[in-house]
Motif scaffolding. Structure first.
Motif, PDB file in Angstrom:
ATOM      1  N   VAL A  43       4.790 -20.545  27.282  1.00 56.20           N
ATOM      2  CA  VAL A  43       3.650 -20.094  26.472  1.00 56.20           C
ATOM      3  C   VAL A  43       4.387 -19.119  25.587  1.00 56.20           C
ATOM      4  O   VAL A  43       4.879 -17.977  25.951  1.00 56.20           O
ATOM      5  CB  VAL A  43       2.764 -19.399  27.195  1.00 56.20           C
ATOM      6  CG1 VAL A  43       1.735 -19.006  26.426  1.00 56.20           C
ATOM      7  CG2 VAL A  43       2.149 -20.490  28.126  1.00 56.20           C
ATOM      8  N   VAL A  44       4.429 -19.645  24.240  1.00 51.86           N
ATOM      9  CA  VAL A  44       4.920 -18.667  23.243  1.00 51.86           C
ATOM     10  C   VAL A  44       3.900 -17.838  22.522  1.00 51.86           C
ATOM     11  O   VAL A  44       2.834 -18.451  22.071  1.00 51.86           O
ATOM     12  CB  VAL A  44       5.637 -19.589  22.120  1.00 51.86           C
ATOM     13  CG1 VAL A  44       6.201 -18.713  21.042  1.00 51.86           C
ATOM     14  CG2 VAL A  44       6.704 -20.317  23.013  1.00 51.86           C
ATOM     15  N   LEU A 261       2.437 -11.603  35.721  1.00 56.07           N
ATOM     16  CA  LEU A 261       3.267 -12.116  34.585  1.00 56.07           C
ATOM     17  C   LEU A 261       3.527 -13.803  34.512  1.00 56.07           C
ATOM     18  O   LEU A 261       4.476 -14.288  34.183  1.00 56.07           O
ATOM     19  CB  LEU A 261       4.670 -11.577  34.288  1.00 56.07           C
ATOM     20  CG  LEU A 261       4.875  -9.942  34.282  1.00 56.07           C
ATOM     21  CD1 LEU A 261       6.249  -9.522  34.240  1.00 56.07           C
ATOM     22  CD2 LEU A 261       3.924  -9.552  33.155  1.00 56.07           C
ATOM     23  N   SER A 262       2.484 -14.350  35.137  1.00 53.09           N
ATOM     24  CA  SER A 262       2.363 -15.590  35.204  1.00 53.09           C
ATOM     25  C   SER A 262       1.723 -16.542  34.207  1.00 53.09           C
ATOM     26  O   SER A 262       1.584 -17.670  33.901  1.00 53.09           O
ATOM     27  CB  SER A 262       2.088 -16.075  36.546  1.00 53.09           C
ATOM     28  OG  SER A 262       0.460 -15.639  36.642  1.00 53.09           O
ATOM     29  N   GLY A 263       0.731 -15.855  33.625  1.00 46.27           N
ATOM     30  CA  GLY A 263       0.012 -16.207  32.401  1.00 46.27           C
ATOM     31  C   GLY A 263      -0.210 -15.392  31.278  1.00 46.27           C
ATOM     32  O   GLY A 263      -0.025 -14.072  31.326  1.00 46.27           O
ATOM     33  N   VAL A 264      -0.920 -15.824  30.398  1.00 41.67           N
ATOM     34  CA  VAL A 264      -1.342 -15.095  29.085  1.00 41.67           C
ATOM     35  C   VAL A 264      -2.822 -15.283  29.122  1.00 41.67           C
ATOM     36  O   VAL A 264      -3.223 -16.262  28.994  1.00 41.67           O
ATOM     37  CB  VAL A 264      -0.774 -15.776  28.021  1.00 41.67           C
ATOM     38  CG1 VAL A 264      -1.304 -15.222  26.764  1.00 41.67           C
ATOM     39  CG2 VAL A 264       0.873 -15.819  27.802  1.00 41.67           C
ATOM     40  N   ASN A 280     -20.143 -11.342  23.044  1.00 44.51           N
ATOM     41  CA  ASN A 280     -20.134 -12.578  23.793  1.00 44.51           C
ATOM     42  C   ASN A 280     -18.649 -13.422  23.760  1.00 44.51           C
ATOM     43  O   ASN A 280     -18.676 -14.581  24.022  1.00 44.51           O
ATOM     44  CB  ASN A 280     -21.205 -13.645  22.922  1.00 44.51           C
ATOM     45  CG  ASN A 280     -20.926 -13.957  21.559  1.00 44.51           C
ATOM     46  OD1 ASN A 280     -19.982 -13.108  20.997  1.00 44.51           O
ATOM     47  ND2 ASN A 280     -21.344 -15.029  20.778  1.00 44.51           N
ATOM     48  N   ALA A 281     -17.660 -12.563  23.668  1.00 40.05           N
ATOM     49  CA  ALA A 281     -16.497 -13.208  23.565  1.00 40.05           C
ATOM     50  C   ALA A 281     -15.714 -13.421  24.943  1.00 40.05           C
ATOM     51  O   ALA A 281     -16.257 -12.693  25.799  1.00 40.05           O
ATOM     52  CB  ALA A 281     -15.434 -12.131  22.913  1.00 40.05           C
ATOM     53  N   THR A 282     -15.325 -14.565  25.130  1.00 43.87           N
ATOM     54  CA  THR A 282     -14.833 -15.068  26.229  1.00 43.87           C
ATOM     55  C   THR A 282     -13.477 -15.033  26.459  1.00 43.87           C
ATOM     56  O   THR A 282     -12.579 -15.316  25.573  1.00 43.87           O
ATOM     57  CB  THR A 282     -15.223 -16.634  26.629  1.00 43.87           C
ATOM     58  OG1 THR A 282     -16.908 -16.605  26.542  1.00 43.87           O
ATOM     59  CG2 THR A 282     -14.947 -17.078  28.066  1.00 43.87           C
ATOM     60  N   THR A 283     -12.831 -14.549  27.562  1.00 43.86           N
ATOM     61  CA  THR A 283     -11.476 -14.494  27.684  1.00 43.86           C
ATOM     62  C   THR A 283     -10.921 -15.550  28.444  1.00 43.86           C
ATOM     63  O   THR A 283     -11.441 -15.840  29.573  1.00 43.86           O
ATOM     64  CB  THR A 283     -10.971 -13.121  28.409  1.00 43.86           C
ATOM     65  OG1 THR A 283     -11.420 -12.123  27.576  1.00 43.86           O
ATOM     66  CG2 THR A 283      -9.262 -12.996  28.572  1.00 43.86           C
ATOM     67  N   ARG A 284      -9.819 -16.236  28.106  1.00 43.98           N
ATOM     68  CA  ARG A 284      -9.289 -17.477  29.095  1.00 43.98           C
ATOM     69  C   ARG A 284      -7.980 -17.000  29.203  1.00 43.98           C
ATOM     70  O   ARG A 284      -7.459 -15.992  28.839  1.00 43.98           O
ATOM     71  CB  ARG A 284      -9.391 -18.689  28.055  1.00 43.98           C
ATOM     72  CG  ARG A 284     -10.408 -19.010  27.256  1.00 43.98           C
ATOM     73  CD  ARG A 284     -11.509 -19.370  28.395  1.00 43.98           C
ATOM     74  NE  ARG A 284     -12.789 -20.133  27.734  1.00 43.98           N
ATOM     75  CZ  ARG A 284     -14.084 -20.545  28.234  1.00 43.98           C
ATOM     76  NH1 ARG A 284     -14.019 -20.413  29.706  1.00 43.98           N
ATOM     77  NH2 ARG A 284     -14.993 -21.113  27.585  1.00 43.98           N
ATOM     78  N   GLN A 285      -7.194 -17.874  30.094  1.00 38.01           N
ATOM     79  CA  GLN A 285      -5.958 -17.884  30.710  1.00 38.01           C
ATOM     80  C   GLN A 285      -5.299 -18.906  30.743  1.00 38.01           C
ATOM     81  O   GLN A 285      -5.948 -20.027  31.019  1.00 38.01           O
ATOM     82  CB  GLN A 285      -5.981 -16.787  32.078  1.00 38.01           C
ATOM     83  CG  GLN A 285      -4.516 -16.528  32.363  1.00 38.01           C
ATOM     84  CD  GLN A 285      -4.526 -15.898  33.554  1.00 38.01           C
ATOM     85  OE1 GLN A 285      -3.835 -16.210  34.392  1.00 38.01           O
ATOM     86  NE2 GLN A 285      -4.900 -14.543  33.588  1.00 38.01           N
ATOM     87  N   ARG A 290       7.260 -21.455  33.595  1.00 45.30           N
ATOM     88  CA  ARG A 290       8.923 -20.869  33.396  1.00 45.30           C
ATOM     89  C   ARG A 290       8.909 -19.529  32.900  1.00 45.30           C
ATOM     90  O   ARG A 290       9.233 -18.631  33.532  1.00 45.30           O
ATOM     91  CB  ARG A 290       9.783 -21.771  32.982  1.00 45.30           C
ATOM     92  CG  ARG A 290       9.961 -23.051  33.502  1.00 45.30           C
ATOM     93  CD  ARG A 290      10.794 -24.182  32.519  1.00 45.30           C
ATOM     94  NE  ARG A 290      10.951 -25.331  33.291  1.00 45.30           N
ATOM     95  CZ  ARG A 290      12.088 -26.108  32.841  1.00 45.30           C
ATOM     96  NH1 ARG A 290      12.490 -26.212  31.636  1.00 45.30           N
ATOM     97  NH2 ARG A 290      12.096 -27.163  33.417  1.00 45.30           N
ATOM     98  N   GLU A 291       8.377 -19.181  31.437  1.00 44.57           N
ATOM     99  CA  GLU A 291       8.493 -18.167  31.035  1.00 44.57           C
ATOM    100  C   GLU A 291       7.397 -17.829  29.885  1.00 44.57           C
ATOM    101  O   GLU A 291       6.889 -18.831  29.277  1.00 44.57           O
ATOM    102  CB  GLU A 291       9.862 -17.891  30.087  1.00 44.57           C
ATOM    103  CG  GLU A 291      11.181 -17.765  31.016  1.00 44.57           C
ATOM    104  CD  GLU A 291      12.283 -17.654  30.105  1.00 44.57           C
ATOM    105  OE1 GLU A 291      12.366 -17.121  29.043  1.00 44.57           O
ATOM    106  OE2 GLU A 291      13.512 -17.859  30.670  1.00 44.57           O
ATOM    107  N   ILE A 292       7.051 -16.711  29.583  1.00 47.68           N
ATOM    108  CA  ILE A 292       6.232 -16.169  28.586  1.00 47.68           C
ATOM    109  C   ILE A 292       7.150 -15.758  27.576  1.00 47.68           C
ATOM    110  O   ILE A 292       8.048 -14.893  27.837  1.00 47.68           O
ATOM    111  CB  ILE A 292       5.260 -15.307  29.069  1.00 47.68           C
ATOM    112  CG1 ILE A 292       4.191 -15.436  30.088  1.00 47.68           C
ATOM    113  CG2 ILE A 292       4.356 -14.522  27.878  1.00 47.68           C
ATOM    114  CD1 ILE A 292       3.643 -14.610  30.702  1.00 47.68           C
ATOM    115  N   ILE A 293       7.099 -16.070  26.306  1.00 50.35           N
ATOM    116  CA  ILE A 293       8.108 -15.644  25.320  1.00 50.35           C
ATOM    117  C   ILE A 293       7.151 -15.103  24.054  1.00 50.35           C
ATOM    118  O   ILE A 293       6.434 -15.687  23.486  1.00 50.35           O
ATOM    119  CB  ILE A 293       8.600 -16.931  24.418  1.00 50.35           C
ATOM    120  CG1 ILE A 293       9.331 -17.792  25.799  1.00 50.35           C
ATOM    121  CG2 ILE A 293       9.488 -16.671  23.430  1.00 50.35           C
ATOM    122  CD1 ILE A 293       9.881 -19.120  25.369  1.00 50.35           C
TER     123      ILE A 293
END
Length: 588
Positions: A43-44, A261-264, A280-285, A290-293
């Protein structure tokens, strides 16, 4: 310090983008986050230069998947719509003035809106990186990635004869995604500038790409056939857009990284006109196998890391954020190139259209040239940043050797931010001793998250001229433009003189003018997640892995620069990102 005759003209950019809705297909650009896969190999965070370069290269491997999350739009109808509305804290070195902060907010990042200068620093700039990191692969000789990113088209024979443009073909790339070339229209004022340097016995390089010290001609990131901007979106992104494993989600604001540190985490449907998160904003993941860049720029990468609990306790405690990694260097070591703009008048040009400001002064002519560009891709609309530069040494500016000796003997913390962590002081001492001869700005600022609300822009503290040697060098740089260049025969022949700042000012007077009118930034933010040893306040190691992340997070944008180079940033960011991709793929 760059000395140029006149300001640049903006080149038009015509970019076509494809959008997908609903189901994935090769070259997928998502407008709805519900279409995403729950997990990607990588995930970049950020779809600017570095993010798109790395995503392109990683997606060359069909066995992995890549997602790029970009807060900005695919494109915007106005230039202002591209920019993040951040502003600085008061800057004591600039009479406590504040300033706007230009940060690109669209796919392609700065490469989609910048002045298209495609220059490199000098070999010494990058040798310094290798020296302070104990790794020659980051030196000039060990950094072949400039050539990998570039396809260079030489100036025409006519341009070589008329303007004296020279080049070394072997220092340029011939098969990279980014096109670099000279526009078909080159104002004669550039020729006068180079002639003036020669008459002052300042070296003029055969090719500044090989050694950017003194004067030189320089290409733009310009497609030589289409005569359009060559940027990360029209090249690296377009090349990857036919791959089913390459996904883009725009208008989505990354808020933080997950604690493990497995997700964004991100907010879809980001509206940049809002300054606080909507109720009303919704946070997603989305997960990264492998890596977050991190590729969100030197302004936003440290902010996201801090909101994720990565940074110094002093910053995180103020925000009420639990610390997961103690990294005092996050957001510190902030550097940019301060700029003083001059008003230059040219009174003796037989053809007024050769004056770079003529388009602005004559709207009828501007409209006619716009039609000419659309029909033939010729004329002054093909011009962007000037094609002549000069990066001058202390000798050229009459800055005494004693000034540098005095700066070298200063206690490292004397002009740094009060209360700064001791590791950052150690790192600054290392850099200061290694780089004084290269005339790097010694002032250091910081970037910090303003609050836990991810919609808030970061607090940007340039601390411009906090070290007095920087102001001393700037004074002499401006004097070179106001008092020395206009006295050359080359400038007299075209009737060039500087209106402001006025000539003949004392150092104290000119310093006062600079404090009152200089800009703290040339839109070259860098250094806020520096590639330095951990004990020297570094944030990433020589393989760009974030300290303490166990290889889960890597940083690939200009924030990793330990020391800003003496050039525009664009080509260096391309090169660093190309190297980062090979590091991630373990190609060396």
């Amino acid at each position: 310090m760059s000395s140029k005759l006149l300001g640049a003209l903006a080149a038009a950019s015509l970019i076509c983008c494809r959008c997908a809705r609903g189901i994935p297909f090769p070259g997928t650009i998502f407008e709805r986050e519900s279409d995403l896969s729950p997990m990607y190999g990588y995930v970049v965070v950020g779809g600017g230069v570095s993010g798109l370069v790395v995503a392109n290269r990683l997606s060359e491997d069909p066995k992995t998947t890549v997602l790029v999350i970009e807060a900005g739009r695919m494109k915007s109808n106005t230039h202002a719509g591209h920019l993040s509305p951040a502003s600085t804290t008061a800057i004591p070195g600039l009479n406590n003035r504040t300033a706007g902060v230009a940060a690109a907010r669209l796919l392609g990042g700065g490469s989609a809106i910048n002045g298209m200068a495609f220059d490199r620093g000098s070999p010494g700039d990058y040798d310094l990186w290798g020296e302070i990191n104990g790794d020659d692969s980051w030196s000039w000789a060990g950094l072949p990635y400039f050539k990998k990113s570039e396809t260079f088209t030489p100036p025409t024979v006519e341009q070589q004869v008329e303007y004296g443009i020279t080049f070394y073909m072997d220092v340029h790339g011939t098969s990279g995604p980014i096109q670099s070339s000279y526009p078909p229209f080159i104002p004669t004022t550039g020729k006068a500038f180079i002639a003036a340097l020669r008459r002052l016995r300042i070296p003029v390089q055969v090719d500044g790409t090989a050694n950017a010290i003194g004067g030189f001609w320089n290409p733009n990131s310009l497609d030589p056939v289409l005569r359009e901007r060559s940027c990360a979106r029209t090249t690296y992104h377009e090349l990857a857009s036919n791959r089913a494993n390459y996904h883009i989600l725009t208008e989505s604001l990354v808020t933080r990284l997950s604690h493990d540190l497995s997700g964004v985490e991100y907010i879809p449907g980001y509206n940049p006109d809002q300054t606080v998160v909507a109720p009303n904003a919704t946070t997603r993941q989305v997960q990264a196998r492998r890596e977050i860049i991190m590729a969100a720029s030197a302004l936003h990468t440290p902010k996201i890391l801090q909101l994720s609990g990565i940074g110094s306790s002093s910053v995180l405690d103020r925000l009420g954020i639990n610390q997961i990694i103690n990294l005092p260097g996050v957001g510190e070591n902030f550097q940019d190139h301060p700029a003083q703009y001059l008003a230059v008048v040219v009174t003796n040009i037989s053809d007024p259209t050769q004056h770079p400001a003529y388009l602005d002064q004559n709207k009828t002519y501007d409209a006619e040239m716009g039609v000419l560009y659309e029909e033939t891709r010729t004329g002054p609309w093909t011009v962007s940043t000037d094609n002549t530069f000069a990066f001058l040494t202390a000798d050229h500016h009459n800055v005494s050797y004693g000034s540098f000796v005095e700066a070298a003997q200063q206690p490292a913390a004397k002009y740094l931010r009060p209360g700064i962590d001791s590791t950052i002081i150690n790192g600054f001492e290392e850099i200061k001793m290694a780089s004084l001869s290269l005339q790097k700005p010694l002032s250091r600022g910081s970037v910090r998250a303003a609050s836990t609300d991810p919609y808030r822009m970061p607090l940007v503290d340039y601390r411009t001229f906090s070290n007095p040697l920087d102001l001393q060098i700037m004074v002499q740089s401006v004097r070179f433009n106001t008092d020395i260049l206009p006295q050359t025969d080359a400038f007299k022949e075209i009737g060039a003189f500087v209106q402001t700042p006025e000539t003949g000012l004392s150092d104290i007077q000119l310093g006062g003018v600079i404090r009152a009118s200089a800009d703290p930034s040339f839109s070259h933010p860098s250094g806020t997640c520096a590639m330095l040893k951990l004990e020297d306040g570094g944030c990433v190691d020589k393989r760009l892995r974030l300290y303490g992340s166990y290889g889960r997070v890597r940083v690939v944008d200009a924030s990793i620069f330990p020391v800003i180079q003496s050039s525009h940033l664009q080509s260096t960011v391309y090169a660093v990102a190309e190297k980062a991709a090979d590091l991630i793929r373990r190609r060396f």
